[in-house]
Design an enzyme around this catalytic site. Structure first.
Site, mmCIF file in Angstrom:
data_model
loop_
_atom_site.group_PDB
_atom_site.id
_atom_site.type_symbol
_atom_site.label_atom_id
_atom_site.label_comp_id
_atom_site.label_asym_id
_atom_site.label_seq_id
_atom_site.Cartn_x
_atom_site.Cartn_y
_atom_site.Cartn_z
ATOM 1 N N LYS A 126 54.424 35.799 -4.725
ATOM 2 C CA LYS A 126 54.151 35.497 -5.930
ATOM 3 C C LYS A 126 53.245 36.376 -6.600
ATOM 4 C CE LYS A 126 56.627 31.388 -6.111
ATOM 5 N NZ LYS A 126 57.947 31.291 -6.997
ATOM 6 N N THR A 180 57.775 18.351 -7.083
ATOM 7 C CA THR A 180 59.166 18.444 -6.928
ATOM 8 C C THR A 180 59.672 18.560 -5.535
ATOM 9 O OG1 THR A 180 58.930 20.672 -6.646
ATOM 10 C CG2 THR A 180 59.163 20.139 -8.821
ATOM 11 N N ASN A 182 64.044 31.512 -10.976
ATOM 12 C CA ASN A 182 63.268 30.375 -10.523
ATOM 13 C C ASN A 182 63.369 30.005 -9.074
ATOM 14 O OD1 ASN A 182 61.511 27.692 -11.333
ATOM 15 N ND2 ASN A 182 63.874 27.054 -10.720
ATOM 16 N N TYR A 200 53.566 33.244 0.594
ATOM 17 C CA TYR A 200 53.907 32.723 -0.526
ATOM 18 C C TYR A 200 53.233 33.406 -1.710
ATOM 19 C CZ TYR A 200 54.939 29.040 -4.215
ATOM 20 O OH TYR A 200 55.481 28.567 -5.362
ATOM 21 N N ASN A 233 72.166 25.028 -3.030
ATOM 22 C CA ASN A 233 72.389 23.756 -2.585
ATOM 23 C C ASN A 233 73.691 23.141 -3.384
ATOM 24 O OD1 ASN A 233 72.544 20.868 -2.026
ATOM 25 N ND2 ASN A 233 70.566 20.996 -1.268
#
Ligand code: NAI
Length: 262
Positions: free
Chosen positions: A162, A193, A86, A158, A38
């Protein structure tokens, strides 16, 4: 200009946990490369944190982007002491929905691309660049998740990604033990977040959130401990749990999994 500051490269450093860790490192006197897809928030973050930070636009799924970020870090600072792998997304794909055509189209694997492929690239490059540090060495922390050790029925892709991140870390930590390259994972619970929309977060009871400062403190604890490697730290609402891998079932399994059978 080079100085004696320690140097970190943080993927997904423009927001959330990556930004919080970046801010703390800058406060502690580090130079930090923010590698994030971004551009707008990346530039903004680097501008607000000052000259110790540099933003580089990186899509972690693109290997050449990541190489360019590592090369630029070396060009600016000459070394890399800490890499925080991350960057990630939650990837709420409609895995269970009935398909609108038959046979079903392949599932969308963007979350695997970002959360697993991206972390594999970052960890792989970190290892190779840290081997070239003088003296060789460094520390890698990968952001896994509570979904690395628990089933996550609503987010199976996900969770698969992970689990992969945790397996990569545990395997690499054993292999790199004698090279001075340490690698760990953090396994956070729910941190408010931009990972999810506020529409989703607002459904969580307030007490279920882990303050972001606890994540920062766990990451910095791993970075600043010069001896440990292979730690998987689950972080849940005020508590931190050191999650070792399960005991070997028997000596045969120990031999097979530690490479003593061949
Ligand atoms: P966030 O959405 O606030 O930050 C993620 C950052 O990654 C953003 O700056 C985003 O631009 C960047 N990013 C996304 N895709 C990228 C790509 N392809 N290339 C480069 N950068 C990219 O989310 P948060 O929560 O800080 O997420 C960080 C990590 O923590 C992720 O890996 C996430 O899976 C993990 N995590 C988050 C939890 C939570 O509850 N927030 C819980 C457990 C793990």
């Amino acid at each position: 200009m080079r100085n004696n500051k320690k140097v970190a490269l943080i993927t997904g450093g423009a927001a959330g946990m990556g930004l919080a860790v970046t801010s703390k490192l800058v406060e502690d006197g580090w130079s930090v490369i923010i590698a994030d897809i971004n551009h707008d928030i990346g530039v903004q973050a680097a501008a607000s944190l000052g000259s110790s930070t540099t933003f580089i636009k990186v899509d972690v799924t693109n290997y050449d982007d990541q190489v360019a970020a590592f090369e630029k870090t070396i060009a600016i600072h000459g070394r890399i002491d800490f890499v925080f792998a991350n960057a990630g997304i939650a990837g709420r794909a409609d895995f269970y929905d009935s398909p609108d055509s038959w046979p079903p189209k392949p599932p969308a694997l963007q979350v695997e691309e970002i959360c697993l492929r991206g972390v594999v690239y970052t960890s792989y490059l970190a290892m190779h660049y840290m081997r070239r540090n003088q003296p060789p060495g460094g520390v890698i922390v990968t952001t896994a998740s509570a979904a690395s050790i628990y089933a996550s029925p609503d987010l199976p892709l996900y969770s698969a990604a992970k689990h992969g991140v945790l397996g990569l870390m545990r395997s690499m930590s054993e292999h790199l033990k004698n090279e001075g390259i340490r690698i760990h994972s953090i396994l956070p619970g729910a941190i408010r977040t931009t990972l999810h929309s506020e529409g989703i977060w607002s459904q969580f009871p307030k007490g279920d959130f882990t303050p972001i400062e606890e994540v920062v403190s766990a990451v910095l604890g791993l970075v600043n401990d010069p001896t440990s490697t292979g730690k998987a730290m689950e972080i849940s609402a005020g508590e931190v749990f050191d999650r070792s891998q399960p005991e070997f079932s028997n000596e045969t399994m120990r031999r097979i999994m530690t490479g003593k059978s061949y």
